[in-house]
Scaffold this motif. Structure first.
Motif, short mmCIF file in Angstrom:
data_model
loop_
_atom_site.label_atom_id
_atom_site.label_comp_id
_atom_site.label_asym_id
_atom_site.label_seq_id
_atom_site.Cartn_x
_atom_site.Cartn_y
_atom_site.Cartn_z
N UNK A 1 17.25 8.28 4.18
CA UNK A 1 16.46 8.38 5.41
C UNK A 1 15.10 9.00 5.12
N UNK A 2 14.08 8.41 5.79
CA UNK A 2 12.73 8.98 5.73
C UNK A 2 12.10 8.80 7.10
N UNK A 3 11.69 9.95 7.70
CA UNK A 3 11.06 9.97 9.02
C UNK A 3 11.89 9.21 10.05
N UNK B 1 0.87 -1.18 0.00
CA UNK B 1 0.00 0.00 0.00
C UNK B 1 0.90 1.23 0.00
N UNK B 2 0.71 2.12 -1.00
CA UNK B 2 1.61 3.25 -1.18
C UNK B 2 0.86 4.58 -1.20
N UNK B 3 1.57 5.62 -0.72
CA UNK B 3 1.07 7.00 -0.82
C UNK B 3 2.23 7.86 -1.32
N UNK B 4 1.91 8.98 -1.92
CA UNK B 4 2.96 9.88 -2.42
C UNK B 4 3.57 10.67 -1.26
N UNK B 5 4.86 10.97 -1.37
CA UNK B 5 5.55 11.79 -0.37
C UNK B 5 6.33 12.87 -1.09
N UNK B 6 6.71 13.90 -0.34
CA UNK B 6 7.47 15.01 -0.93
C UNK B 6 8.93 14.60 -1.06
N UNK C 1 8.88 11.07 -9.03
CA UNK C 1 7.85 10.96 -8.01
C UNK C 1 8.33 9.99 -6.94
N UNK C 2 7.92 10.26 -5.69
CA UNK C 2 8.35 9.42 -4.58
C UNK C 2 7.11 8.84 -3.89
N UNK C 3 7.20 7.56 -3.54
CA UNK C 3 6.09 6.86 -2.90
C UNK C 3 6.60 6.13 -1.65
N UNK C 4 5.81 6.24 -0.59
CA UNK C 4 6.10 5.50 0.63
C UNK C 4 5.14 4.32 0.70
N UNK C 5 5.70 3.11 0.84
CA UNK C 5 4.85 1.92 0.83
C UNK C 5 5.07 1.05 2.05
N UNK C 6 4.03 0.36 2.46
CA UNK C 6 4.10 -0.61 3.56
C UNK C 6 3.43 -1.90 3.10
N UNK D 1 9.79 4.16 -2.96
CA UNK D 1 9.96 3.91 -4.39
C UNK D 1 10.07 5.25 -5.12
N UNK D 2 11.16 5.40 -5.85
CA UNK D 2 11.38 6.62 -6.65
C UNK D 2 11.12 6.28 -8.11
N UNK D 3 10.08 6.90 -8.68
CA UNK D 3 9.72 6.66 -10.08
C UNK D 3 10.28 7.79 -10.94
#
Length: 487
Positions: free
Chosen positions: A123-125, A105-110, A177-182, A168-170
């Motif tokens: 690093x992220x969060x 499950x992914x959402x976009x991040x800055x 675009x950057x996506x954070x997934x779990x 994930x960097x597309x």
């Protein structure tokens, strides 16, 4: 929203809350440019392993999403995965990615939130993510409604992993675009969207969790060990260790019948009841049958034990085997009121004798190996026969009264058994009794130790299993943190 396809004039309708720039006609599969109302490209329909439909709704983490688009992406000629674009009621974006049955499950991040410590670790969060692999791909099939134009150029996904999380960097051309997934289990997806059938998964997913939660297992094992310790301490301190039964049983008293012992009470936690059986066997055997009866529940624990002892000489050397004493345990005996039911037998008959004469020479007593007793009035030349000592004791005939008076005893049976041992020359016949002693043992710590050992073995197996699980997870990566010889 309502759209009429300019290619086939069919209607394409979906309740949307965002402006649509392109859509794929549900009838003719042409990609339609909304602004120019013209077809631009004929696309393949997503079919294989596609389990969601455009317009289908589902709830994830308490937010209801609508599937607005489906894209099948291809890597090389034979590797495919599916991406489902989701929109919430406010137009927020989310995505479900499925590959080989594994879901993310992914959402976009800055982009500014994803910072690089090095080319391989970012690093992220507050979490470090390790570079897994770069994956070039292209769009193979598509369906649904899109809020921007589809780009069919070759795209590259650069993936970074931390356990069950990923970034994930597309990259398509100059656009990033950057996506954070779990990781999300297929059962959660199935439940959220009420799907009847899910694709089977193969291999290990890039963010698939290990089959066991090691930290949770440690907590469970520690709590279990503590509870076992407390229970063992309670059992150990709540009972006393004592001899609860000790009695000598004559074989004559249990010949063709059973003896019921006196009751005894066991107090405290469950523990083994140790029984010691002794009999004066000499090149012979004896057998004891013992039943422990719980007087409240009528539960019976039955056991049988042979006592054997043999010896002799062979080739000028002496040998022996067996013992006159045997120990055995009745395991897991709980507190309560109990009694024994006892029966026993031995090799050979009873001690036989003849010509036992009273001091006044009025009575003579004999007994054969089968236990038949003969009492003779010498003056009257009268003989009376008895099958055993108990029958003799109950008899009140004149010859019995004479015998008791002549021998000066009221217990002829005891006299006969005592004199039989003195007069007999048969070592087998001279063994007339078995001694039983029952002791409630101290609480055994073996079960406690065994359980702890099993828990430690399970934990070590889980730890080793997790290592090889992660090795396999990273085996397709060119940046694996595990040495090559671990693969």
């Amino acid at each position: 929203m309502h759209y009429v396809c300019p290619a086939c004039e069919s209607e394409n309708t979906l309740d949307l809350t965002f402006p649509v720039e392109e859509y794929v006609c549900q009838t003719c599969s042409y990609l339609i440019d909304v602004a120019g109302n013209k077809k631009t490209k004929h696309l393949k329909i997503p079919t294989e392993n596609v389990v969601l439909d455009v317009g289908q709704k589902g709830e994830i983490d308490g937010i209801e999403y609508t599937v607005v688009a489906i894209i099948v992406k291809r890597y090389g000629n034979s590797i495919f995965w599916r991406e489902y674009s989701l929109k919430d009621s406010k137009g927020g974006d989310a995505f479900l990615s499925e590959s080989d049955g594994h879901w993310v499950f992914l959402v976009t991040i800055h982009p500014d939130d994803f910072k690089g410590k090095s080319s391989k670790v970012k690093t992220y969060q507050g979490r470090n993510y390790r570079w897994y692999e770069n994956t070039p791909c292209s769009i193979y099939a598509a369906a649904g409604f899109f809020d921007e134009h589809l780009d069919f150029n070759l795209a590259t996904y650069q993936e970074y992993v931390n356990g069950t999380r990923m970034i994930s960097q597309e990259t398509v051309g100059k656009k990033n675009q950057y996506f954070y997934g779990v990781h999300i289990s297929k059962y959660e997806v199935k439940r959220a969207f009420k799907i009847a059938h899910m694709p089977y998964y193969t291999g290990i997913g890039i963010v698939q969790p290990y089959y066991f939660d090691i930290r949770q297992a440690i907590n469970i094992f520690c709590i279990a060990a503590l509870l076992i310790c407390l229970l063992q301490l309670y059992v150990y301190t709540s009972r006393t260790n004592e001899t609860v039964f000790a009695e000598t049983i004559n074989f004559t008293d249990v010949k063709d019948k059973e003896l019921v012992s006196k009751s005894f009470i066991l107090s405290g936690g469950s523990a083994p009841l140790k029984v010691n059986a002794f009999s004066g066997v000499d090149n012979s055997w004896a057998n004891i049958q013992l039943s422990l009866v719980n007087e409240k529940t009528n539960e019976i624990i039955y056991t049988s034990k042979d006592i054997e002892q043999y010896h002799g000489y062979e080739d000028g050397e002496s040998w022996s085997e067996g013992s006159q004493s045997e120990d055995f345990n009745l395991c897991g005996v709980g507190s309560g009121k109990y009694h024994f039911i006892i029966s026993a037998e031995k090799e050979g008959g009873l001690p036989s004798f003849s010509g036992l004469t009273s001091p006044d020479s009025k009575v003579m007593i004999s007994r054969d190996k089968s236990g038949i007793i003969e009492i003779t009035d010498i003056f009257k030349v009268q003989t009376k026969t008895f099958t055993d000592g108990q029958t003799l004791e109950k008899d009140t005939s004149e010859v019995i009264r004479l015998a008791k008076a002549s021998f000066g005893t009221q217990k002829l049976d005891s006299l006969i058994n005592t004199e039989a041992l003195r007069l007999t020359t048969d070592p087998i016949s001279s063994n007339t009794y078995v001694q039983l002693k029952a002791t409630w043992l101290p609480v055994s710590f073996w079960n406690f130790v065994i359980i702890l050992f099993i828990m430690i073995v399970l934990f070590v197996a889980m730890w080793i299993g997790k290592h090889y699980f992660n090795v396999n997870k990273w085996k397709n990566s060119s940046n694996s943190p595990y040495p090559a010889n671990d693969n």
